[in-house]
Design a protein around this motif. Structure first.
Motif, PDB file in Angstrom:
ATOM      1  N   ALA A   5       0.858  -1.192   0.000  1.00  0.00           N
ATOM      2  CA  ALA A   5       0.000   0.000   0.000  1.00  0.00           C
ATOM      3  C   ALA A   5       0.893   1.240   0.000  1.00  0.00           C
ATOM      4  O   ALA A   5       1.877   1.307   0.722  1.00  0.00           O
ATOM      5  N   THR A   6       0.556   2.159  -0.833  1.00  0.00           N
ATOM      6  CA  THR A   6       1.285   3.419  -0.875  1.00  0.00           C
ATOM      7  C   THR A   6       0.640   4.359   0.128  1.00  0.00           C
ATOM      8  O   THR A   6      -0.534   4.670   0.022  1.00  0.00           O
ATOM      9  N   LEU A   7       1.422   4.766   1.117  1.00  0.00           N
ATOM     10  CA  LEU A   7       0.906   5.698   2.113  1.00  0.00           C
ATOM     11  C   LEU A   7       1.127   7.116   1.624  1.00  0.00           C
ATOM     12  O   LEU A   7       2.248   7.535   1.380  1.00  0.00           O
ATOM     13  N   ARG A   8       0.053   7.813   1.458  1.00  0.00           N
ATOM     14  CA  ARG A   8       0.114   9.194   1.002  1.00  0.00           C
ATOM     15  C   ARG A   8      -0.329  10.095   2.134  1.00  0.00           C
ATOM     16  O   ARG A   8      -1.423   9.935   2.668  1.00  0.00           O
ATOM     17  N   LYS A   9       0.525  11.002   2.518  1.00  0.00           N
ATOM     18  CA  LYS A   9       0.169  11.915   3.594  1.00  0.00           C
ATOM     19  C   LYS A   9      -0.698  13.034   3.052  1.00  0.00           C
ATOM     20  O   LYS A   9      -0.529  13.484   1.929  1.00  0.00           O
ATOM     21  N   GLN A  10      -1.631  13.450   3.868  1.00  0.00           N
ATOM     22  CA  GLN A  10      -2.508  14.551   3.525  1.00  0.00           C
ATOM     23  C   GLN A  10      -2.283  15.688   4.506  1.00  0.00           C
ATOM     24  O   GLN A  10      -1.967  15.457   5.672  1.00  0.00           O
ATOM     25  N   ARG A  11      -2.458  16.880   4.035  1.00  0.00           N
ATOM     26  CA  ARG A  11      -2.328  18.049   4.892  1.00  0.00           C
ATOM     27  C   ARG A  11      -3.680  18.324   5.533  1.00  0.00           C
ATOM     28  O   ARG A  11      -4.701  18.390   4.856  1.00  0.00           O
ATOM     29  N   LEU A  12      -3.678  18.462   6.829  1.00  0.00           N
ATOM     30  CA  LEU A  12      -4.893  18.742   7.576  1.00  0.00           C
ATOM     31  C   LEU A  12      -4.632  19.958   8.452  1.00  0.00           C
ATOM     32  O   LEU A  12      -3.730  19.958   9.274  1.00  0.00           O
ATOM     33  N   MET A  13      -5.402  20.990   8.222  1.00  0.00           N
ATOM     34  CA  MET A  13      -5.224  22.210   9.002  1.00  0.00           C
ATOM     35  C   MET A  13      -6.398  22.334   9.966  1.00  0.00           C
ATOM     36  O   MET A  13      -7.553  22.263   9.565  1.00  0.00           O
ATOM     37  N   LEU A  14      -6.087  22.506  11.237  1.00  0.00           N
ATOM     38  CA  LEU A  14      -7.114  22.616  12.258  1.00  0.00           C
ATOM     39  C   LEU A  14      -7.040  23.968  12.935  1.00  0.00           C
ATOM     40  O   LEU A  14      -5.964  24.489  13.191  1.00  0.00           O
ATOM     41  N   ASP A  15      -8.185  24.499  13.235  1.00  0.00           N
ATOM     42  CA  ASP A  15      -8.272  25.725  14.013  1.00  0.00           C
ATOM     43  C   ASP A  15      -9.082  25.365  15.241  1.00  0.00           C
ATOM     44  O   ASP A  15     -10.308  25.276  15.177  1.00  0.00           O
ATOM     45  N   ILE A  16      -8.393  25.101  16.336  1.00  0.00           N
ATOM     46  CA  ILE A  16      -9.081  24.652  17.534  1.00  0.00           C
ATOM     47  C   ILE A  16      -8.641  25.483  18.732  1.00  0.00           C
ATOM     48  O   ILE A  16      -7.560  26.057  18.737  1.00  0.00           O
TER      49      ILE A  16
END
Length: 79
Positions: A5-16
């Protein structure tokens, strides 16, 4: 033969908003999961710009209900 499986990172921006205790716990969890963290606090000007852009986006999506409007104003003015 196992498929790789190719692991692809995703960008996740949180404002908490968190308390100092919650921040410490959250940072520990993220570190344990080997998640790269880039902390950033907005200046007043950047925050104003972000709010303006969000309002402009909202215009594309239509009007908020009266309840949504009241909840937003409560959140906005309680800061």
């Amino acid at each position: 033969m196992a498929a790789t499986a190719t692991l692809r990172k995703q960008r996740l921006m949180l404002d908490i908003q968190v308390t100092p205790k919650q921040k410490k716990a959250l940072m520990s969890v993220l570190k344990a999961l080997d998640i790269e963290i880039k902390q950033r606090e907005l200046t007043e000007e950047e925050e104003d710009t972000a709010l303006y852009l969000a309002m402009e986006e909202g215009k594309k999506e239509g009007r908020a209900t009266e309840k949504d409007k009241q909840e937003f104003e409560k959140w906005l003015f309680e800061k």
